[in-house]
Design a protein around this motif. Sequence first.
Motif, PDB file in Angstrom:
ATOM      1  N   ALA A 231       0.828  -1.205   0.000  1.00  0.00           N
ATOM      2  CA  ALA A 231       0.000   0.000   0.000  1.00  0.00           C
ATOM      3  C   ALA A 231       0.862   1.254   0.000  1.00  0.00           C
ATOM      4  O   ALA A 231       0.530   2.258  -0.640  1.00  0.00           O
TER       5      ALA A 231
ATOM      6  N   GLU B 185      -4.923  -2.443  -5.048  1.00  0.00           N
ATOM      7  CA  GLU B 185      -6.151  -2.911  -4.419  1.00  0.00           C
ATOM      8  C   GLU B 185      -6.189  -4.430  -4.313  1.00  0.00           C
ATOM      9  O   GLU B 185      -6.822  -4.978  -3.415  1.00  0.00           O
TER      10      GLU B 185
ATOM     11  N   VAL C 187      -4.560  -5.445  -1.113  1.00  0.00           N
ATOM     12  CA  VAL C 187      -5.423  -5.097   0.020  1.00  0.00           C
ATOM     13  C   VAL C 187      -6.558  -6.106   0.151  1.00  0.00           C
ATOM     14  O   VAL C 187      -6.930  -6.503   1.258  1.00  0.00           O
TER      15      VAL C 187
ATOM     16  N   PHE D  89      -9.297   5.814  -6.438  1.00  0.00           N
ATOM     17  CA  PHE D  89      -9.950   4.585  -6.900  1.00  0.00           C
ATOM     18  C   PHE D  89      -9.653   4.282  -8.370  1.00  0.00           C
ATOM     19  O   PHE D  89     -10.243   3.376  -8.936  1.00  0.00           O
TER      20      PHE D  89
ATOM     21  N   ARG E 203      -4.133   7.182  -9.268  1.00  0.00           N
ATOM     22  CA  ARG E 203      -3.703   6.988  -7.886  1.00  0.00           C
ATOM     23  C   ARG E 203      -2.185   6.987  -7.776  1.00  0.00           C
ATOM     24  O   ARG E 203      -1.633   7.557  -6.827  1.00  0.00           O
TER      25      ARG E 203
ATOM     26  N   THR F 182      -7.726   7.837   1.038  1.00  0.00           N
ATOM     27  CA  THR F 182      -7.075   6.583   1.417  1.00  0.00           C
ATOM     28  C   THR F 182      -7.915   5.813   2.438  1.00  0.00           C
ATOM     29  O   THR F 182      -7.935   4.583   2.431  1.00  0.00           O
TER      30      THR F 182
ATOM     31  N   TRP G 219     -10.634   4.123   0.485  1.00  0.00           N
ATOM     32  CA  TRP G 219     -10.023   3.081  -0.342  1.00  0.00           C
ATOM     33  C   TRP G 219      -9.636   1.870   0.500  1.00  0.00           C
ATOM     34  O   TRP G 219      -9.949   0.723   0.150  1.00  0.00           O
TER      35      TRP G 219
ATOM     36  N   THR H   9     -12.808   0.069   1.817  1.00  0.00           N
ATOM     37  CA  THR H   9     -13.571  -0.596   0.755  1.00  0.00           C
ATOM     38  C   THR H   9     -12.946  -1.922   0.361  1.00  0.00           C
ATOM     39  O   THR H   9     -13.613  -2.973   0.350  1.00  0.00           O
ATOM     40  N   PHE H  10     -11.662  -1.922   0.056  1.00  0.00           N
ATOM     41  CA  PHE H  10     -11.039  -3.133  -0.481  1.00  0.00           C
ATOM     42  C   PHE H  10     -10.694  -4.145   0.614  1.00  0.00           C
ATOM     43  O   PHE H  10     -10.705  -5.351   0.359  1.00  0.00           O
ATOM     44  N   CYS H  11     -10.397  -3.684   1.829  1.00  0.00           N
ATOM     45  CA  CYS H  11     -10.207  -4.637   2.931  1.00  0.00           C
ATOM     46  C   CYS H  11     -11.508  -5.374   3.216  1.00  0.00           C
ATOM     47  O   CYS H  11     -11.530  -6.604   3.352  1.00  0.00           O
TER      48      CYS H  11
ATOM     49  N   ALA I 284     -13.409  -6.451  -8.495  1.00  0.00           N
ATOM     50  CA  ALA I 284     -12.691  -5.237  -8.108  1.00  0.00           C
ATOM     51  C   ALA I 284     -11.963  -4.634  -9.293  1.00  0.00           C
ATOM     52  O   ALA I 284     -11.974  -3.421  -9.490  1.00  0.00           O
TER      53      ALA I 284
ATOM     54  N   THR J  50     -12.927  -1.067 -10.879  1.00  0.00           N
ATOM     55  CA  THR J  50     -11.993   0.047 -11.002  1.00  0.00           C
ATOM     56  C   THR J  50     -12.050   0.657 -12.390  1.00  0.00           C
ATOM     57  O   THR J  50     -12.067   1.878 -12.561  1.00  0.00           O
TER      58      THR J  50
END
Length: 531
Positions: A80, A95, A98, A176, A181, A206, A209, A212-214, A231, A235
């Motif tokens: 990250a 992502e 993550v 995103f 990014r 962040t 972001w 959301t992805f976690c 995902a 994106t």
Amino acid sequence: MSLGQVIALVAAAAIAGGAIDRRVKGKVGNERLLLALVVTAALLTYVTGLLDKLPDPEKVIEDVAVALGPWTYVLVGGLAFLETGAFVGLVAPGEFAVIVGGVVAAQGEIDIVPLIGLVWFCAIAGDSVSFYIGQRLGRGFLEKHGGKVQITPERLEKVEDYFERYGGRTILIGRFIGLVRALAPFIAGSSGMTYRGFIPYSIVGTGLWASTFCMLGYIFYRSFEQVAGIAGKATVAFGFVVAVVFGTVWAYRKLRQPGERRKLEAWLDRQGRRPLLRPVAFVVRPLWRRVLLPLGRLLAPPVRFLIHRVTPGELGLEFTTAIAIGAVGFYVFALYALILARDPGLTPADGTFQSTALELRQSFLTDVAEVVSALGSLPVTGLAVLVTAGWLWWKRGRGEAIMLVTAFILIYIAVHVAKAEIGRPRPAGALVGTEGSAFPSGHAAYATLYVWIALLAGRVLGVVSQVGIVVVALVLGAAIGFTRVYLGAHYWSDVAGGWGLGFGLLGLCSAVALLVFHVGQNESDGVPVRG
């Protein structure tokens, strides 16, 4: 050999041959020749089928993460950070890593809440490093080498002007979009954007972001491959939607001018006279005049207002800063609340702070700590809030006064509700009298009000040395919290949770107040709501 490989082979031959021929004739420079050769090499790599023999990067990351177990924190946090801090995002979307972390958390190897915080912090750190590199290296580097890639001084000035006006929403929404990014923080730094104007948008972007992805990986870990594919597609879709939105905004600003609207209507009329397009014009013309134009006039003010909330300068920056502070505060509070609700025992940091406090205890320090700690008590902070609110009201800062009192009441209620819900026992052997549960520390939560008092006072007075006043308030708030640990009235996690709850509620109240009072002021002045 597949059809795609044949096409790639022909394209590679054409690119290489054309570039060499034009270089011999002096029509291209060495840089463009090198670029053409790189593209040719990439195409030939695809033709030879070497890419098919490489291991699946998604499978490699998944296997490594599961094998690492708790060390997944380091892997996911590191990626990250590197995505923007070292521009790794240009070649590997962050992502996915993550999501892997979320999957591992769902399998019980790690905890999801600390993972979100770690990814959030590392992403902010990566953005900050990229911003710093852009600030220190970027503009001079672009001025020196930009001409080779058609970045002229005129274009650089346009980029700087763009980030001055729209940099906030680019950083926030671009978080995103993979390519944006990876580059947005660097460009923001090189374009002259201030770090103070950059960091609130980075914190909010962040945070969204990372969460959301976690959570995407955590919730849907049983269908990991589907989630990873969704995902990636999401994106791309989000990037397409952003392009459409920005195109719509550009068209709106263009058509806002009566002359441009007349040109468009005249063009549509001309197209409508063509035989093949007459049926289309028969449907589109009334739709445009009777539906789209009236709908645009109706929706323009609220849409414009929301867009300006994520625009640097004036209310946009203040609003986003309030949201960023509130989000970080609520996360810290929620992190410790979840940990202690599951196990009210000591955290690793609690033991360290407790042993350090015991080593430092002396009669003189204890006397000082008792005085400082009293400044965070409910009667003292309540009196400070009431006096400040009265003064603000007298100075015609009625909105600020209402916000301060409201935040104080909400903090009081939230502290006592959280104490009742968590029910954590107090430390044994406290040097001062205590009552009620330990988590969160009421003194630490109330101490955050001093920071807001300093900010509001500076806002009303326009004090030049406002930063100095705020720093003093921050030091006082920190001192109150640490004295609670020193006196044995609270553990470190109680104090951190109190600070988080206080700043979370103050950030939320500030954001709401900014919107409410800004709208009220525009309506009372007869000004359209724009921000």
